[in-house]
Design an enzyme around this catalytic site. Sequence first.
Site, PDB file in Angstrom:
ATOM      1  N   HIS A 134       0.831  -1.202   0.000  1.00 46.68           N
ATOM      2  CA  HIS A 134       0.000   0.000   0.000  1.00 46.68           C
ATOM      3  C   HIS A 134       0.872   1.261   0.000  1.00 46.68           C
ATOM      4  O   HIS A 134       0.617   2.202  -0.763  1.00 46.68           O
ATOM      5  CB  HIS A 134      -0.906  -0.016   1.231  1.00 46.68           C
ATOM      6  CG  HIS A 134      -1.734   1.211   1.401  1.00 46.68           C
ATOM      7  ND1 HIS A 134      -3.006   1.339   0.885  1.00 46.68           N
ATOM      8  CD2 HIS A 134      -1.470   2.391   2.026  1.00 46.68           C
ATOM      9  CE1 HIS A 134      -3.487   2.532   1.187  1.00 46.68           C
ATOM     10  NE2 HIS A 134      -2.568   3.194   1.881  1.00 46.68           N
ATOM     11  N   GLU A 135       1.894   1.293   0.845  1.00 43.00           N
ATOM     12  CA  GLU A 135       2.745   2.483   0.919  1.00 43.00           C
ATOM     13  C   GLU A 135       3.579   2.659  -0.344  1.00 43.00           C
ATOM     14  O   GLU A 135       3.747   3.779  -0.853  1.00 43.00           O
ATOM     15  CB  GLU A 135       3.650   2.403   2.157  1.00 43.00           C
ATOM     16  CG  GLU A 135       2.898   2.378   3.480  1.00 43.00           C
ATOM     17  CD  GLU A 135       1.915   3.527   3.647  1.00 43.00           C
ATOM     18  OE1 GLU A 135       2.149   4.610   3.067  1.00 43.00           O
ATOM     19  OE2 GLU A 135       0.905   3.350   4.337  1.00 43.00           O
ATOM     20  N   HIS A 138       1.507   4.271  -3.012  1.00 44.35           N
ATOM     21  CA  HIS A 138       1.401   5.725  -2.924  1.00 44.35           C
ATOM     22  C   HIS A 138       2.551   6.392  -3.687  1.00 44.35           C
ATOM     23  O   HIS A 138       2.348   7.364  -4.423  1.00 44.35           O
ATOM     24  CB  HIS A 138       1.439   6.182  -1.462  1.00 44.35           C
ATOM     25  CG  HIS A 138       0.130   6.110  -0.753  1.00 44.35           C
ATOM     26  ND1 HIS A 138      -1.024   6.683  -1.239  1.00 44.35           N
ATOM     27  CD2 HIS A 138      -0.213   5.540   0.444  1.00 44.35           C
ATOM     28  CE1 HIS A 138      -2.027   6.480  -0.390  1.00 44.35           C
ATOM     29  NE2 HIS A 138      -1.563   5.782   0.635  1.00 44.35           N
ATOM     30  N   GLU A 196      -6.289   6.660  -1.208  1.00 44.30           N
ATOM     31  CA  GLU A 196      -6.191   5.500  -0.331  1.00 44.30           C
ATOM     32  C   GLU A 196      -6.773   4.257  -0.993  1.00 44.30           C
ATOM     33  O   GLU A 196      -6.195   3.171  -0.935  1.00 44.30           O
ATOM     34  CB  GLU A 196      -6.910   5.773   0.994  1.00 44.30           C
ATOM     35  CG  GLU A 196      -6.243   6.813   1.875  1.00 44.30           C
ATOM     36  CD  GLU A 196      -4.845   6.413   2.293  1.00 44.30           C
ATOM     37  OE1 GLU A 196      -4.614   5.211   2.549  1.00 44.30           O
ATOM     38  OE2 GLU A 196      -3.969   7.286   2.361  1.00 44.30           O
TER      39      GLU A 196
END
Length: 270
Positions: A134-135, A138, A196
């Site tokens: 997920h990070e 980003h 997100e």
Amino acid sequence: MKKIIQITLLAIFLIECTTVPITGRKRITPVKDENVLPASFAQYKGFLEKNKLSKDEKATNQVKEIGVRISKAVDHFMRNNGMQKEADSYKWEFNLVEDKTVNAWALPGGKVVFYTGILPICDNEDGVAAVMGHEIAHAFAKHGQERMRQGQIQALGGIAVAIGTSGENKEKQQIWNTVYGVGSTVGMLAYSREHESEADKLGLVFMIMAGYNGEEAAEVWVRMSEKSKGKKSPPVILSTHPSNESRIKALRDYLPEAKRLAAQFNAQKN
């Protein structure tokens, strides 16, 4: 004044858009890397100098190894899909900081921090990979740079009379600070939720590409939901993140497609 506002509105209308790889989402063209990455790397270095790194060697190595493994899968994707220049711009780095806060974050250019407080929620290697994916997503999707551009446009529309009056240094400082703000309107908050949700999808693809169990991504949010039971949280419309429940459902629904995409990208030749 009227002429200035008209010029401002025209400039906003002519803003260039690009497409996020894999998800296909149309986005406002992010601020250029050369205007962001030097500050990002300096910010990350300064953060590490002021905060305590974890002394848990096993946990630290796990975070670093998973980060390297997933970032290599992402690098592989970029180099096989015409993104060589972008791939070269990332300076991936992963650190575990001693902090009870349940959080992890990424800065533009591939600088990632995990707090020790999130590890119990991760629970296992695949859970760490879910948060890491997920990070990394980003950074891959340039959400920070896009948020900066969005902040510029907000300022352009809201303070038309100030166009052309600020110096270059002041402008760069302003767009950098935008990354850390939550925005002044519900519209900006909704924009963050979009990021997100996109990072959830991309991260799921990336962790599976790196060989991790994608089913664990939803389970991370099941555990997060259990931890937050009894605690008051803001309504979804005023939150910078989707609700835990919607996130769990979205991740489970997207899992078959993520597996398909991961297999497709891994089959690409160098």
